[in-house]
Design a protein around this motif. Structure first.
Motif, mmCIF file in Angstrom:
data_model
loop_
_atom_site.group_PDB
_atom_site.id
_atom_site.type_symbol
_atom_site.label_atom_id
_atom_site.label_comp_id
_atom_site.label_asym_id
_atom_site.label_seq_id
_atom_site.Cartn_x
_atom_site.Cartn_y
_atom_site.Cartn_z
ATOM 1 N N MET A 1 0.827 -1.205 0.000
ATOM 2 C CA MET A 1 0.000 0.000 0.000
ATOM 3 C C MET A 1 0.862 1.256 0.000
ATOM 4 O O MET A 1 1.857 1.336 0.695
ATOM 5 C CB MET A 1 -0.871 0.001 1.262
ATOM 6 N N GLY A 2 0.484 2.216 -0.813
ATOM 7 C CA GLY A 2 1.178 3.496 -0.812
ATOM 8 C C GLY A 2 2.552 3.449 -1.441
ATOM 9 O O GLY A 2 3.424 4.227 -1.074
ATOM 10 N N ASN A 29 -10.535 12.448 -8.402
ATOM 11 C CA ASN A 29 -11.093 11.826 -7.193
ATOM 12 C C ASN A 29 -10.344 10.536 -6.847
ATOM 13 O O ASN A 29 -10.027 10.291 -5.680
ATOM 14 C CB ASN A 29 -12.580 11.533 -7.421
ATOM 15 N N ARG A 32 -7.187 11.327 -4.988
ATOM 16 C CA ARG A 32 -7.418 11.664 -3.581
ATOM 17 C C ARG A 32 -7.689 10.396 -2.771
ATOM 18 O O ARG A 32 -7.225 10.250 -1.652
ATOM 19 C CB ARG A 32 -8.591 12.640 -3.430
ATOM 20 N N MET A 33 -8.437 9.471 -3.363
ATOM 21 C CA MET A 33 -8.770 8.235 -2.645
ATOM 22 C C MET A 33 -7.549 7.359 -2.412
ATOM 23 O O MET A 33 -7.564 6.495 -1.551
ATOM 24 C CB MET A 33 -9.860 7.461 -3.399
ATOM 25 N N GLU A 34 -6.503 7.580 -3.207
ATOM 26 C CA GLU A 34 -5.254 6.839 -3.012
ATOM 27 C C GLU A 34 -4.257 7.629 -2.172
ATOM 28 O O GLU A 34 -3.095 7.244 -2.054
ATOM 29 C CB GLU A 34 -4.621 6.502 -4.370
ATOM 30 N N GLY A 35 -4.692 8.759 -1.662
ATOM 31 C CA GLY A 35 -3.795 9.568 -0.847
ATOM 32 C C GLY A 35 -2.867 10.444 -1.671
ATOM 33 O O GLY A 35 -1.855 10.944 -1.181
ATOM 34 N N MET A 97 -22.511 7.138 -10.282
ATOM 35 C CA MET A 97 -21.658 8.294 -10.555
ATOM 36 C C MET A 97 -22.461 9.558 -10.304
ATOM 37 O O MET A 97 -23.549 9.710 -10.841
ATOM 38 C CB MET A 97 -21.160 8.259 -12.004
ATOM 39 N N GLU A 102 -22.625 17.725 -7.940
ATOM 40 C CA GLU A 102 -22.317 16.948 -6.731
ATOM 41 C C GLU A 102 -20.880 16.423 -6.781
ATOM 42 O O GLU A 102 -20.193 16.377 -5.758
ATOM 43 C CB GLU A 102 -23.308 15.777 -6.617
ATOM 44 N N GLU A 105 -18.588 19.092 -5.658
ATOM 45 C CA GLU A 105 -18.645 19.211 -4.188
ATOM 46 C C GLU A 105 -17.782 18.135 -3.535
ATOM 47 O O GLU A 105 -17.017 18.402 -2.608
ATOM 48 C CB GLU A 105 -20.081 18.995 -3.705
ATOM 49 N N ILE A 106 -17.940 16.900 -4.039
ATOM 50 C CA ILE A 106 -17.167 15.775 -3.496
ATOM 51 C C ILE A 106 -15.674 16.049 -3.655
ATOM 52 O O ILE A 106 -14.893 15.880 -2.719
ATOM 53 C CB ILE A 106 -17.565 14.449 -4.196
ATOM 54 N N ASP A 109 -14.568 18.799 -1.222
ATOM 55 C CA ASP A 109 -14.541 18.267 0.148
ATOM 56 C C ASP A 109 -13.388 17.284 0.347
ATOM 57 O O ASP A 109 -12.897 17.100 1.458
ATOM 58 C CB ASP A 109 -15.851 17.547 0.481
ATOM 59 N N SER A 110 -12.991 16.629 -0.744
ATOM 60 C CA SER A 110 -11.912 15.642 -0.648
ATOM 61 C C SER A 110 -10.540 16.291 -0.663
ATOM 62 O O SER A 110 -9.527 15.602 -0.603
ATOM 63 C CB SER A 110 -11.995 14.649 -1.822
ATOM 64 N N ILE B 74 -17.473 14.187 4.025
ATOM 65 C CA ILE B 74 -16.257 13.773 3.316
ATOM 66 C C ILE B 74 -15.008 14.408 3.925
ATOM 67 O O ILE B 74 -13.986 13.752 4.072
ATOM 68 C CB ILE B 74 -16.379 14.093 1.818
ATOM 69 N N TYR B 78 -11.785 12.297 5.389
ATOM 70 C CA TYR B 78 -10.389 12.443 4.982
ATOM 71 C C TYR B 78 -9.483 12.797 6.157
ATOM 72 O O TYR B 78 -8.328 12.397 6.196
ATOM 73 C CB TYR B 78 -10.251 13.494 3.872
ATOM 74 N N GLY B 83 -4.689 9.975 3.908
ATOM 75 C CA GLY B 83 -3.940 9.187 2.918
ATOM 76 C C GLY B 83 -4.744 8.047 2.336
ATOM 77 O O GLY B 83 -4.261 6.915 2.274
ATOM 78 N N GLY B 84 -5.968 8.318 1.902
ATOM 79 C CA GLY B 84 -6.785 7.267 1.279
ATOM 80 C C GLY B 84 -7.792 6.707 2.260
ATOM 81 O O GLY B 84 -7.616 5.594 2.766
ATOM 82 N N ILE B 102 -15.054 5.446 -7.572
ATOM 83 C CA ILE B 102 -15.673 6.713 -7.175
ATOM 84 C C ILE B 102 -15.901 6.741 -5.660
ATOM 85 O O ILE B 102 -16.396 5.803 -5.091
ATOM 86 C CB ILE B 102 -17.024 6.953 -7.884
#
Lengths: 158, 102
Positions: A1-2, A29, A32-35, A97, A102, A105-106, A109-110, B74, B78, B83-84, B102
């Motif tokens: 990971m990472g 997005n 961001r979800m993977e850092g 999706m 929206e 916004e996500i 916020d992320s 959200i 975070y 970091g994910g 997503i």
């Protein structure tokens, strides 16, 4: 990971067809979800995706898009683009999706930074109030390059 | 793969995700969180409960789902799992890594 060497993704979105806007959104997005840090610079027609009045009315391109498998002349007939857009939105909703507003916004916020291109904003005579509230600012391409401030930064033009 | 954590042996995959949820306990959860640099608070547990609820209901986890969850927004998500957040919270919750983009 990472273990990825990618630390920051900078996207330039220059088009406002649904497929291009969503490509940028999903990748930003996903980063961001993977850092991974991510930012989007909206320029030229890409600005449509952050205009309050226009962002929910983006279309899929039916003309000049060979992957639609539709004769170009047919794609240009009235209503065809709207129909194809409706079908695509339906499929996207099935995959959960979010709609454009929206999704923005996500992203905000992320922690994804959203920038408007100053030159394009001036060219289209737009004001700050025409653009989404989540926008982090209106900057020049030079400012945007300066956001590439660390090792492992990548820049992608869409 | 086997891994010893909180004086217990658990089965994990190559990414460190638990492969048998029946082995998951709160003690293991706290140790997994610590390995990720996270100190569990009440809010973290609420999120873990939410994740388990979704997982048990066979509902896919997504960032959009978090937004609608009513448990956490959200931004908080975070900041609680830096970091994910989705991949870290699921790892700590002892369930598979979500396949969603997503």
């Amino acid at each position: 990971m990472g273990d990825t060497k990618v630390k920051k993704m900078l996207f330039i979105l220059s088009k406002a067809t649904i497929e291009n806007a969503y490509a940028a959104f999903v990748m930003a997005n996903g980063a961001r979800m993977e850092g991974i840090e991510s930012e989007i610079f909206f320029t030229f027609f890409g600005l449509e995706a952050i205009q309050k009045k226009k962002l929910e009315h983006l279309h899929v391109a039916t003309v000049g898009n060979p992957a639609m498998h539709m004769p170009t002349m047919l794609g240009g007939l009235p209503g065809v683009e709207a129909f194809a857009t409706k079908m695509m939105k339906k499929e996207m909703e099935k995959l959960d999706m979010p709609p454009v507003g929206e999704f923005l916004e996500i992203l905000s916020d992320s922690g994804c930074k959203l920038w408007g291109c100053k030159l394009a904003v001036d060219m289209f005579h737009l004001k700050e109030e025409d653009l989404i509230d989540e926008l982090d600012g209106i900057i020049t391409i030079g400012d945007f390059y300066n956001r590439a401030d660390q090792e492992g930064t990548h820049l992608l033009f869409i | 793969m086997k891994k010893v954590i909180a004086q217990t042996e658990i089965n994990v995959n190559e990414e460190g995700y638990m492969t048998e949820f029946s082995q998951w306990t709160k003690e293991i959860c706290e140790c997994l969180a610590e390995e990720q640099g996270i100190c569990m608070t009440e809010k973290h547990w609420e999120v873990i409960d939410y994740i388990h609820e979704k997982h048990n209901g066979n509902e896919a986890l997504s960032i959009r789902g978090i937004k609608k969850s009513g448990v956490i927004n959200i931004k908080e998500f975070y900041s609680l799992f830096p970091g994910g957040p989705l991949k870290k919270s699921t790892l700590i919750a002892g369930i598979p890594k979500p396949k969603s983009c997503i």
